[in-house]
Design an enzyme around this catalytic site. Structure first.
Site, PDB file in Angstrom:
ATOM      1  N   SER A  27       0.832  -1.197   0.000  1.00 16.84           N
ATOM      2  CA  SER A  27       0.000   0.000   0.000  1.00 16.84           C
ATOM      3  C   SER A  27       0.870   1.252   0.000  1.00 16.84           C
ATOM      4  CB  SER A  27      -0.886   0.000   1.246  1.00 16.84           C
ATOM      5  OG  SER A  27      -0.069  -0.082   2.408  1.00 16.84           O
TER       6      SER A  27
ATOM      7  N   TYR B  51      -4.077   0.739   4.046  1.00 16.51           N
ATOM      8  CA  TYR B  51      -5.063  -0.311   3.752  1.00 16.51           C
ATOM      9  C   TYR B  51      -5.585  -0.956   5.053  1.00 16.51           C
ATOM     10  CZ  TYR B  51      -4.051  -0.818  -1.342  1.00 16.51           C
ATOM     11  OH  TYR B  51      -3.927  -0.649  -2.695  1.00 16.51           O
TER      12      TYR B  51
ATOM     13  N   CYS C 224       2.940  -6.848   1.821  1.00 17.59           N
ATOM     14  CA  CYS C 224       1.940  -6.199   2.662  1.00 17.59           C
ATOM     15  C   CYS C 224       1.195  -7.302   3.404  1.00 17.59           C
ATOM     16  CB  CYS C 224       0.972  -5.404   1.786  1.00 17.59           C
ATOM     17  SG  CYS C 224      -0.346  -4.611   2.711  1.00 17.59           S
ATOM     18  N   ASN C 225       1.392  -7.350   4.713  1.00 23.74           N
ATOM     19  CA  ASN C 225       0.703  -8.363   5.517  1.00 23.74           C
ATOM     20  C   ASN C 225      -0.803  -8.201   5.412  1.00 23.74           C
ATOM     21  OD1 ASN C 225       2.904  -9.659   7.620  1.00 23.74           O
ATOM     22  ND2 ASN C 225       3.459  -7.598   6.992  1.00 23.74           N
TER      23      ASN C 225
ATOM     24  N   CYS D 291       3.733  -5.902   9.958  1.00 25.58           N
ATOM     25  CA  CYS D 291       3.361  -4.905   8.942  1.00 25.58           C
ATOM     26  C   CYS D 291       4.675  -4.361   8.411  1.00 25.58           C
ATOM     27  CB  CYS D 291       2.518  -3.800   9.575  1.00 25.58           C
ATOM     28  SG  CYS D 291       2.314  -2.338   8.493  1.00 25.58           S
TER      29      CYS D 291
HETATM   30  N1  DGL Z   1       2.489  -2.325   4.980  1.00 26.78           N
HETATM   31  C1  DGL Z   1       1.248  -2.974   5.103  1.00 26.78           C
HETATM   32  C2  DGL Z   1       1.330  -4.278   5.882  1.00 26.78           C
HETATM   33  O1  DGL Z   1       2.340  -4.951   5.844  1.00 26.78           O
HETATM   34  C3  DGL Z   1      -0.001  -2.229   5.442  1.00 26.78           C
HETATM   35  C4  DGL Z   1      -0.001  -0.845   5.911  1.00 26.78           C
HETATM   36  C5  DGL Z   1      -1.357  -0.216   5.670  1.00 26.78           C
HETATM   37  O2  DGL Z   1      -1.573   0.166   4.532  1.00 26.78           O
HETATM   38  O3  DGL Z   1      -2.175  -0.131   6.605  1.00 26.78           O
HETATM   39  O4  DGL Z   1       0.384  -4.661   6.505  1.00 26.78           O
END
Ligand code: DGL
Length: 217
Positions: free
Chosen positions: A10, A41, A72-73, A178
């Site tokens: 994201s 996200y 992105c988790n 994250c």
């Molecule tokens: N970097 C993303 C993850 O690993 C999400 C961050 C987000 O957009 O809230 O979850």
């Protein structure tokens, strides 16, 4: 043969993964794409995340990526199944490292720092069910972290309060669930000191990329 490796997040979180892959495989091309207009996200629904992420991943596939790392988790834990149904390129998913954390902990308490969408996902519940039996999993409120990290404005005090909070609950392993949090890994480690180890999946993902590319004919 040089490969084209797509990396998607994201926001700026996935850039840490893209950098690690670039460093490990300098002869390949790494194409990092994010969705700066819609980050974060982690506070959106699965349907909203799918609507935003799918066209971006489809474009990366159409551009000829040999593999795409969904760095992105949040996307991985909520919609990876739907994405795999619609796309033919191999997708490497990132998930909170519950299994390694469970293997490492001596106190039998681990902390998972992740977005609200990841923590609420069915996949994350399955990971805990499968790998964290008999282990207490502490989930601190990091709901605004990704957005603040995106603007480089998450303060040390908020990080310190969160880290000390989970350590006070007995956690001796802190999972960065994250990719945005990779950018504050050193700050988290500084607060944790010797009391907890901090883990994140960069090395494992770098190895996985090679494995998947090796399977391509
Ligand atoms: N970097 C993303 C993850 O690993 C999400 C961050 C987000 O957009 O809230 O979850």
């Amino acid at each position: 043969m040089a490969y084209l490796i797509g990396v998607f997040d994201s926001g700026i979180g996935g850039l840490s993964i893209a950098n690690a892959i670039t460093k490990a495989y300098p002869d390949d091309e790494v194409r990092f794409v994010n969705d700066a207009a819609h980050v974060p996200y982690g506070t959106k629904t699965s349907d909203e995340i799918f609507t935003l992420a799918y066209p971006i991943l489809k474009k990366l596939q159409d551009e000829g990526c040999d593999v795409i790392v969904v760095a992105c988790n949040t996307v991985s834990t909520t919609i990876i199944g739907r994405l795999r149904e619609k796309l033919s390129v191999p997708l490497i998913a990132l998930e909170p490292m519950v299994k390694p954390a469970a293997a490492l902990t001596e106190s039998k308490v681990v902390a998972v720092c992740a977005t609200p969408a990841t923590l609420a996902s069915k996949r994350y519940a399955e990971l805990k069910q499968e790998y964290a039996k008999g282990i207490k999993v502490v989930e601190p409120d990091c709901a605004n972290w990704a957005e603040l990290i995106e603007r480089n404005s998450l303060g040390q005090k908020q990080i310190a309060d969160t880290v000390h909070g989970v350590i006070n609950q007995g956690a001796d392993v802190i999972v960065l669930g994250c990719t945005h949090y990779h950018w504050i890994e050193e700050d988290i480690k500084r607060e944790a000191g010797e009391r907890a180890v901090v883990i994140q999946p960069e090395d494992a993902i770098v190895r996985r990329v090679k494995q998947v590319l090796g399977q391509l004919v």
